[in-house]
Design a protein around this motif. Structure first.
Motif, PDB file in Angstrom:
ATOM      1  N   ILE A 189      -9.593   3.772  -7.262  1.00  0.00           N
ATOM      2  CA  ILE A 189      -8.258   3.248  -7.568  1.00  0.00           C
ATOM      3  C   ILE A 189      -8.350   1.957  -8.378  1.00  0.00           C
ATOM      4  O   ILE A 189      -9.057   1.016  -7.999  1.00  0.00           O
ATOM      5  N   SER A 190      -7.586   1.896  -9.489  1.00  0.00           N
ATOM      6  CA  SER A 190      -7.584   0.701 -10.334  1.00  0.00           C
ATOM      7  C   SER A 190      -6.188   0.372 -10.849  1.00  0.00           C
ATOM      8  O   SER A 190      -6.056  -0.415 -11.791  1.00  0.00           O
ATOM      9  N   THR A 191      -5.160   0.959 -10.256  1.00  0.00           N
ATOM     10  CA  THR A 191      -3.777   0.703 -10.674  1.00  0.00           C
ATOM     11  C   THR A 191      -2.882   0.528  -9.454  1.00  0.00           C
ATOM     12  O   THR A 191      -3.231   0.956  -8.341  1.00  0.00           O
ATOM     13  N   ALA A 192      -1.720  -0.074  -9.693  1.00  0.00           N
ATOM     14  CA  ALA A 192      -0.747  -0.244  -8.607  1.00  0.00           C
ATOM     15  C   ALA A 192      -0.285   1.099  -8.064  1.00  0.00           C
ATOM     16  O   ALA A 192      -0.159   1.285  -6.844  1.00  0.00           O
ATOM     17  N   GLU A 193      -0.029   2.042  -8.958  1.00  0.00           N
ATOM     18  CA  GLU A 193       0.452   3.359  -8.518  1.00  0.00           C
ATOM     19  C   GLU A 193      -0.564   4.033  -7.606  1.00  0.00           C
ATOM     20  O   GLU A 193      -0.217   4.614  -6.562  1.00  0.00           O
ATOM     21  N   GLY A 194      -1.837   3.978  -8.007  1.00  0.00           N
ATOM     22  CA  GLY A 194      -2.875   4.585  -7.195  1.00  0.00           C
ATOM     23  C   GLY A 194      -3.020   3.919  -5.837  1.00  0.00           C
ATOM     24  O   GLY A 194      -3.201   4.596  -4.813  1.00  0.00           O
ATOM     25  N   MET A 195      -2.937   2.583  -5.810  1.00  0.00           N
ATOM     26  CA  MET A 195      -3.081   1.893  -4.535  1.00  0.00           C
ATOM     27  C   MET A 195      -1.883   2.150  -3.627  1.00  0.00           C
ATOM     28  O   MET A 195      -2.037   2.230  -2.399  1.00  0.00           O
ATOM     29  N   LEU A 196      -0.710   2.315  -4.200  1.00  0.00           N
ATOM     30  CA  LEU A 196       0.444   2.631  -3.366  1.00  0.00           C
ATOM     31  C   LEU A 196       0.299   3.987  -2.699  1.00  0.00           C
ATOM     32  O   LEU A 196       0.782   4.195  -1.579  1.00  0.00           O
ATOM     33  N   ASP A 197      -0.356   4.922  -3.371  1.00  0.00           N
ATOM     34  CA  ASP A 197      -0.625   6.213  -2.743  1.00  0.00           C
ATOM     35  C   ASP A 197      -1.491   6.025  -1.497  1.00  0.00           C
ATOM     36  O   ASP A 197      -1.248   6.651  -0.456  1.00  0.00           O
ATOM     37  N   LEU A 198      -2.499   5.173  -1.609  1.00  0.00           N
ATOM     38  CA  LEU A 198      -3.339   4.906  -0.448  1.00  0.00           C
ATOM     39  C   LEU A 198      -2.553   4.168   0.631  1.00  0.00           C
ATOM     40  O   LEU A 198      -2.687   4.469   1.825  1.00  0.00           O
ATOM     41  N   CYS A 199      -1.727   3.209   0.232  1.00  0.00           N
ATOM     42  CA  CYS A 199      -0.898   2.489   1.200  1.00  0.00           C
ATOM     43  C   CYS A 199      -0.027   3.449   1.999  1.00  0.00           C
ATOM     44  O   CYS A 199       0.111   3.328   3.226  1.00  0.00           O
ATOM     45  N   ASP A 200       0.574   4.409   1.306  1.00  0.00           N
ATOM     46  CA  ASP A 200       1.415   5.397   1.982  1.00  0.00           C
ATOM     47  C   ASP A 200       0.612   6.186   3.013  1.00  0.00           C
ATOM     48  O   ASP A 200       1.134   6.550   4.078  1.00  0.00           O
ATOM     49  N   ALA A 201      -0.646   6.464   2.699  1.00  0.00           N
ATOM     50  CA  ALA A 201      -1.494   7.234   3.611  1.00  0.00           C
ATOM     51  C   ALA A 201      -1.977   6.389   4.787  1.00  0.00           C
ATOM     52  O   ALA A 201      -2.280   6.929   5.854  1.00  0.00           O
ATOM     53  N   VAL A 202      -2.049   5.065   4.602  1.00  0.00           N
ATOM     54  CA  VAL A 202      -2.610   4.179   5.617  1.00  0.00           C
ATOM     55  C   VAL A 202      -1.597   3.810   6.682  1.00  0.00           C
ATOM     56  O   VAL A 202      -1.913   3.780   7.878  1.00  0.00           O
ATOM     57  N   GLY A 203      -0.355   3.504   6.283  1.00  0.00           N
ATOM     58  CA  GLY A 203       0.628   3.125   7.289  1.00  0.00           C
ATOM     59  C   GLY A 203       1.835   2.448   6.686  1.00  0.00           C
ATOM     60  O   GLY A 203       1.797   1.959   5.552  1.00  0.00           O
ATOM     61  N   ASP A 204       2.912   2.386   7.457  1.00  0.00           N
ATOM     62  CA  ASP A 204       4.168   1.811   6.964  1.00  0.00           C
ATOM     63  C   ASP A 204       4.064   0.324   6.679  1.00  0.00           C
ATOM     64  O   ASP A 204       4.865  -0.216   5.912  1.00  0.00           O
ATOM     65  N   ASN A 205       3.117  -0.350   7.308  1.00  0.00           N
ATOM     66  CA  ASN A 205       2.973  -1.799   7.088  1.00  0.00           C
ATOM     67  C   ASN A 205       1.934  -2.136   6.035  1.00  0.00           C
ATOM     68  O   ASN A 205       1.547  -3.291   5.876  1.00  0.00           O
ATOM     69  N   ALA A 206       1.477  -1.135   5.272  1.00  0.00           N
ATOM     70  CA  ALA A 206       0.519  -1.375   4.189  1.00  0.00           C
ATOM     71  C   ALA A 206       1.245  -1.445   2.853  1.00  0.00           C
ATOM     72  O   ALA A 206       2.147  -0.653   2.578  1.00  0.00           O
ATOM     73  N   GLY A 207       0.850  -2.408   2.032  1.00  0.00           N
ATOM     74  CA  GLY A 207       1.424  -2.569   0.702  1.00  0.00           C
ATOM     75  C   GLY A 207       0.418  -3.268  -0.198  1.00  0.00           C
ATOM     76  O   GLY A 207      -0.742  -3.470   0.172  1.00  0.00           O
TER      77      GLY A 207
END
Length: 279
Positions: A152-170
């Motif tokens: 991951i090297s973009t905001a969009e990609g990291m948000l996908d991971l955040c969604d998979a990790v938990g509601d309190n991830a951003g």
């Protein structure tokens, strides 16, 4: 949003009470959480230092080696509940870390699953204490060169991971990494306050192409005008981001200064870009 003093980011090496005094003297609203000092001295002592200087608690760096071996990761995870409890007691609501944008071991999908599985229990523990988890993507193309697999090297990609990790991830959103990932305005403007946990700001050297940036060669925010920090901060303000903003310039010039001078220069740079952005 509010300014937070991150001593390590500007080459200031001192104990937390001295860092807090510098932050207050130079006009910062907050100071980054020093988990080592907090662990050694306890929340009451730590809170007293903040109160003495009328400072808010900034964010903290995640004390978990997410990509470490199973034993190290497990030990860090076991300790996290106590760390998070203490951090929350002194007003910390945001703990962040960065993720490397490459792997020499795992292809993308495998690496995504690995990070999801490692970060999900971290996010759950932090959530129990009212703390959000910030995840930083690293934008420079030069970081990924010579490695087997991109990650991951973009905001969009990291948000996908955040969604998979938990509601309190951003996101831990860094203006340098936004810029070196292409600086897409639509990518920035697609973000709202719920997507962003923590913020770093800085500037970039002049005269380089987007594929030439080296991660450690930066400048104070507003120093060169290469990064459109006004647009960056204006958008954060418009969507209601209410967290800390720290300068992370990795500047040899700042590191060579006396601590007080480095803190003063850093505070002045943040005041400048906040004023330009009208926030």
């Amino acid at each position: 949003m509010y300014t937070s003093f991150g001593p390590d980011a500007v080459g200031v090496d001192c104990q937390f009470p001295e860092a807090a005094a510098l932050a207050a003297e130079t006009g910062f609203d907050a100071v980054q959480i020093d988990l080592g000092y907090l662990r050694e001295h306890g929340p009451d002592d730590y809170r007293a230092v903040l109160d003495d200087h009328d400072l808010r608690a900034g964010s903290a760096t995640l004390p978990v080696d997410v990509t470490g071996d199973a034993e190290t990761y497990g030990s860090d995870l076991d300790a996290l509940d106590g760390v998070a409890e203490a951090a929350a007691t002194v007003g910390c609501t945001r703990i962040s870390t960065y993720l490397m944008s490459f792997s020499d071991e795992r292809p993308f999908e495998e690496n995504f699953a690995f990070h999801r599985d490692r970060l999900e229990p971290v996010a759950e523990i932090l959530a129990d204490h009212g703390i959000d988890l910030g995840l930083e993507f690293l934008g420079p193309e030069t970081l990924r060169e010579g490695h087997e697999h991109e990650f991951i090297s973009t905001a969009e990609g990291m948000l996908d991971l955040c969604d998979a990790v938990g509601d309190n991830a951003g996101l831990l959103l860094d203006s340098w990494h936004w810029h070196t990932a292409g600086g897409a305005v639509d990518a920035l403007e697609s973000l709202d306050a719920d997507d962003i946990v923590d913020v770093h700001v800085n500037d970039a050297p002049e005269g380089l192409g987007v594929d030439e940036y080296v991660d450690t060669e930066r400048a104070l925010p507003g120093a060169t005008g290469v990064i459109d920090i006004e647009r960056f901060l204006s958008h954060l303000d418009a969507v209601g981001y209410d967290g800390p903003v720290i300068a992370e310039p990795f500047s040899d010039e700042l590191e060579a200064m006396a601590d007080a001078d480095a803190a003063r220069e850093t505070a002045a740079s943040l005041e400048l870009v906040f004023d330009r952005a009208g926030v």
